[in-house]
Design a protein around this motif. Structure first.
Motif, PDB file in Angstrom:
ATOM      1  N   GLN A   1      24.923  14.529  69.200  1.00  8.56           N
ATOM      2  CA  GLN A   1      25.308  15.326  68.120  1.00  8.56           C
ATOM      3  C   GLN A   1      26.111  16.343  67.824  1.00  8.56           C
ATOM      4  O   GLN A   1      26.641  16.874  67.399  1.00  8.56           O
ATOM      5  CB  GLN A   1      24.464  16.597  69.686  1.00  8.56           C
ATOM      6  N   GLN A   2      26.590  14.581  67.775  1.00  6.12           N
ATOM      7  CA  GLN A   2      28.351  14.576  66.782  1.00  6.12           C
ATOM      8  C   GLN A   2      28.455  14.880  65.276  1.00  6.12           C
ATOM      9  O   GLN A   2      27.654  13.224  65.459  1.00  6.12           O
ATOM     10  CB  GLN A   2      29.059  13.288  67.888  1.00  6.12           C
ATOM     11  N   LEU A   3      28.772  15.330  65.324  1.00  6.22           N
ATOM     12  CA  LEU A   3      28.426  15.264  63.267  1.00  6.22           C
ATOM     13  C   LEU A   3      29.241  14.428  62.473  1.00  6.22           C
ATOM     14  O   LEU A   3      29.289  14.267  61.926  1.00  6.22           O
ATOM     15  CB  LEU A   3      29.066  16.880  62.886  1.00  6.22           C
ATOM     16  N   GLU A   4      30.280  14.645  63.255  1.00  4.80           N
ATOM     17  CA  GLU A   4      31.378  12.733  63.099  1.00  4.80           C
ATOM     18  C   GLU A   4      31.166  11.798  63.476  1.00  4.80           C
ATOM     19  O   GLU A   4      31.709  11.063  63.159  1.00  4.80           O
ATOM     20  CB  GLU A   4      32.404  13.805  64.012  1.00  4.80           C
ATOM     21  N   TRP A   5      29.697  11.431  63.511  1.00  4.33           N
ATOM     22  CA  TRP A   5      29.112  10.308  64.226  1.00  4.33           C
ATOM     23  C   TRP A   5      29.001   9.157  63.535  1.00  4.33           C
ATOM     24  O   TRP A   5      29.643   7.842  63.711  1.00  4.33           O
ATOM     25  CB  TRP A   5      27.108  10.144  64.707  1.00  4.33           C
ATOM     26  N   ASP A   6      29.124   9.454  62.208  1.00  2.82           N
ATOM     27  CA  ASP A   6      29.444   7.864  60.742  1.00  2.82           C
ATOM     28  C   ASP A   6      30.468   8.238  60.597  1.00  2.82           C
ATOM     29  O   ASP A   6      30.782   7.286  59.185  1.00  2.82           O
ATOM     30  CB  ASP A   6      27.822   8.266  59.901  1.00  2.82           C
ATOM     31  N   GLN A   7      31.527   8.792  61.477  1.00  4.03           N
ATOM     32  CA  GLN A   7      32.679   8.711  60.633  1.00  4.03           C
ATOM     33  C   GLN A   7      33.709   7.092  61.255  1.00  4.03           C
ATOM     34  O   GLN A   7      32.754   6.500  62.234  1.00  4.03           O
ATOM     35  CB  GLN A   7      33.679   9.606  61.477  1.00  4.03           C
ATOM     36  N   LYS A   8      34.288   6.350  60.419  1.00  8.79           N
ATOM     37  CA  LYS A   8      35.302   5.178  60.967  1.00  8.79           C
ATOM     38  C   LYS A   8      36.109   5.474  61.512  1.00  8.79           C
ATOM     39  O   LYS A   8      37.306   5.735  60.699  1.00  8.79           O
ATOM     40  CB  LYS A   8      34.942   4.022  59.469  1.00  8.79           C
TER      41      LYS A   8
ATOM     42  N   THR B   1      39.080  -3.398  58.186  1.00  6.18           N
ATOM     43  CA  THR B   1      40.212  -2.638  58.787  1.00  6.18           C
ATOM     44  C   THR B   1      41.618  -2.531  57.320  1.00  6.18           C
ATOM     45  O   THR B   1      42.010  -1.411  57.182  1.00  6.18           O
ATOM     46  CB  THR B   1      40.566  -3.082  59.306  1.00  6.18           C
ATOM     47  N   TRP B   2      42.044  -3.803  57.564  1.00  4.79           N
ATOM     48  CA  TRP B   2      43.216  -3.643  56.848  1.00  4.79           C
ATOM     49  C   TRP B   2      43.372  -3.365  55.337  1.00  4.79           C
ATOM     50  O   TRP B   2      44.306  -2.804  54.861  1.00  4.79           O
ATOM     51  CB  TRP B   2      43.822  -5.611  56.709  1.00  4.79           C
ATOM     52  N   GLN B   3      41.898  -3.360  54.598  1.00  7.34           N
ATOM     53  CA  GLN B   3      41.541  -2.816  53.691  1.00  7.34           C
ATOM     54  C   GLN B   3      41.283  -0.792  53.135  1.00  7.34           C
ATOM     55  O   GLN B   3      42.007  -0.736  52.433  1.00  7.34           O
ATOM     56  CB  GLN B   3      40.030  -3.066  52.872  1.00  7.34           C
ATOM     57  N   ARG B   4      41.477  -0.709  54.477  1.00  8.35           N
ATOM     58  CA  ARG B   4      41.403   0.995  54.492  1.00  8.35           C
ATOM     59  C   ARG B   4      41.980   1.300  55.153  1.00  8.35           C
ATOM     60  O   ARG B   4      42.674   3.096  54.881  1.00  8.35           O
ATOM     61  CB  ARG B   4      39.423   1.238  54.817  1.00  8.35           C
TER      62      ARG B   4
ATOM     63  N   GLU C   1      36.335   5.776  53.026  1.00  8.01           N
ATOM     64  CA  GLU C   1      37.417   6.772  52.308  1.00  8.01           C
ATOM     65  C   GLU C   1      38.177   7.556  53.202  1.00  8.01           C
ATOM     66  O   GLU C   1      37.511   7.764  54.276  1.00  8.01           O
ATOM     67  CB  GLU C   1      37.068   7.280  51.324  1.00  8.01           C
ATOM     68  N   ALA C   2      40.055   7.261  53.387  1.00  4.70           N
ATOM     69  CA  ALA C   2      40.321   8.519  54.117  1.00  4.70           C
ATOM     70  C   ALA C   2      39.578  10.104  54.010  1.00  4.70           C
ATOM     71  O   ALA C   2      39.718  10.156  53.344  1.00  4.70           O
ATOM     72  CB  ALA C   2      41.648   8.476  54.012  1.00  4.70           C
ATOM     73  N   LEU C   3      39.442  10.272  54.984  1.00 10.64           N
ATOM     74  CA  LEU C   3      38.661  11.799  55.423  1.00 10.64           C
ATOM     75  C   LEU C   3      39.981  12.668  55.380  1.00 10.64           C
ATOM     76  O   LEU C   3      40.046  13.647  55.131  1.00 10.64           O
ATOM     77  CB  LEU C   3      37.526  11.329  56.130  1.00 10.64           C
ATOM     78  N   LEU C   4      41.452  12.617  56.422  1.00  8.49           N
ATOM     79  CA  LEU C   4      42.420  13.387  56.401  1.00  8.49           C
ATOM     80  C   LEU C   4      43.102  12.223  55.975  1.00  8.49           C
ATOM     81  O   LEU C   4      43.383  11.801  56.127  1.00  8.49           O
ATOM     82  CB  LEU C   4      42.245  14.029  57.790  1.00  8.49           C
ATOM     83  N   SER C   5      44.336  13.078  55.667  1.00  7.72           N
ATOM     84  CA  SER C   5      45.525  12.054  55.187  1.00  7.72           C
ATOM     85  C   SER C   5      46.500  11.668  56.724  1.00  7.72           C
ATOM     86  O   SER C   5      47.463  10.868  55.967  1.00  7.72           O
ATOM     87  CB  SER C   5      46.163  13.257  53.665  1.00  7.72           C
ATOM     88  N   LEU C   6      45.523  12.963  57.402  1.00  5.92           N
ATOM     89  CA  LEU C   6      47.295  12.407  58.369  1.00  5.92           C
ATOM     90  C   LEU C   6      46.826  11.190  58.604  1.00  5.92           C
ATOM     91  O   LEU C   6      46.143  10.261  58.816  1.00  5.92           O
ATOM     92  CB  LEU C   6      47.202  13.186  60.143  1.00  5.92           C
TER      93      LEU C   6
END
Length: 399
Positions: free
Chosen positions: A295-302, A337-340, A359-364
């Motif tokens: 149900q979480q739309l962000e399920w595939d974020q890293k 991890t360290w690459q991204r 890829e960075a989704l948000l710049s925060l």
């Protein structure tokens, strides 16, 4: 090319001391109204001034803990004290529970519905009591911990939006955190209470939420520990499960329990095998245990915290069992991890949220959910383990 233990140690230590901590020291302190800003963009500029109690407390804990365990630097203690003063002045409701969020000036915005505000306030004042020797901080940590135990069976209380009797479920997060929290303030508690809390938490995490048929940890189960065929009941949170395993490893070492240690390592490896994205690398944020759409739309974020917590568990697993799979996975997750995530070219610290492709989704660098906690704690834990492996002259499987 194989990276040496010494190089890994230096990388984690340098990132902690010369990049991540200075970022928060430079940009997060609200000198005018107290406390910390956590909503910081890529360069450290403040983009929102609301203050979230659990992030305020986590930052107090981070600087107190590093002062106590790494180096007694006056600027770290000053940071911790600055945040604690704001929390003492504004953080609690009349009955003593801790609000979720405040505006910049410290006026409450969101009621104390979230027991994790209390959990991190306990950790913050427990560590600060060690750093300062102040008994009032110790008593505050202890009384808040007692409140947590009293609320444990119904954490949200009157702020819960669920209809209690229709589909009652219990959640993994609180027993998981109590594993760690009981050790954090062990110096303030009756030894019998500490052991009782640890015993109960190990049972909940490793017997109740652990599904032996799957080899995985469920995020929610029924009150009697059974699976529920519902969105919540099918939910897997791989980062939570793996983070909990290093808490369990610490407890297993303390209890001289090799079987518990091996089980925690195996669950870590099982979760990685299940949750690693075979296409793009990295760990998925949420999964459905039956492979249905979550149900979480962000399920595939890293996410940043999922990956740094995984690295801690793999290093501890390798340190305590020598399992070569832990080291192989460590090198794989470390490289991803360290690459991204780190961003040294633009003010320091780590990105929090990547898309599935990495890829960075948000710049925060900080926000409502990301503050000064997982990255510095993880860097500290990793450099400690790597330092111990170096001191022992332990070879790695590639050597």
């Amino acid at each position: 090319m194989h990276t040496s233990l010494q190089a890994y140690y230096q990388q984690y230590r340098d990132n902690l001391l010369h990049d991540v901590l200075p970022f928060w020291q430079r940009h997060s302190v609200d000198r005018e109204q107290g406390g910390f800003f956590t909503c910081l963009d890529r360069t450290g500029q403040v983009y929102d001034t609301d203050k979230f109690i659990w992030l305020q407390a986590r930052q107090v804990w981070t600087f107190s803990m590093l002062y106590n365990r790494l180096e007694q630097r006056p600027d770290w203690l000053e940071m911790a004290q600055h945040g604690a003063d704001f929390l003492l002045q504004h953080g609690r409701a009349d009955e003593g529970s801790w609000y979720f969020s405040l505006n910049r000036a410290g006026q409450p915005l969101v009621q104390p519905y979230n027991i994790f505000s209390d959990c991190f306030a306990t950790m913050a004042f427990g560590q600060l009591s060690v750093a300062t020797g102040r008994d009032d901080y110790a008593q505050l940590a202890k009384s808040t911990f007692e409140q947590i135990l009293a609320r444990r069976d119904n954490p949200k209380g009157r702020w819960s939006k669920a209809v209690a009797d229709t589909r009652p479920l219990k959640n993994f997060a609180l027993p998981m955190i109590l594993c760690n929290l009981s050790l954090e303030i062990e110096h303030l508690l009756d030894p019998a209470l500490v052991e009782q809390t640890i015993e109960a938490c190990i049972h909940e995490v490793m017997d109740v939420f652990y599904d032996a048929d799957l080899g995985l940890i469920r995020e929610n189960v029924t009150p009697d520990g059974q699976p529920s065929d519902s969105f919540e009941g099918r939910l897997l949170n791989p980062g939570h499960a793996i983070e909990a395993m290093w808490f369990i490893m610490d407890l297993a070492v303390r209890r001289h329990d090799p079987a518990l240690l091996e089980k925690a390592v195996q669950i870590t490896l099982n979760t990685l095998e299940y949750a690693w994205d075979p296409q793009h690398g990295g760990l998925f944020y949420f999964m459905d245990v039956n492979g249905h759409p979550p149900q979480q739309l962000e399920w595939d974020q890293k996410l940043w915290w999922v990956h740094i917590e995984t690295i801690i568990s793999l290093l501890k697993g390798y340190q305590h069992t020598g399992n070569p799979a832990c080291w192989q996975w460590f090198e794989r997750v470390h490289a991803y991890t360290w690459q991204r995530f780190p961003d040294p070219a633009h003010g320091g610290e780590w990105f929090g949220y990547l898309n599935r492709q990495g890829e960075a989704l948000l710049s925060l660098k900080g926000g409502k959910w990301k503050g000064c906690f997982h990255v510095p704690r993880g860097l500290y834990q990793c450099q400690q383990v790597l330092g111990e492996l170096l001191a022992q002259g332990r070879p790695t499987p590639a050597e």
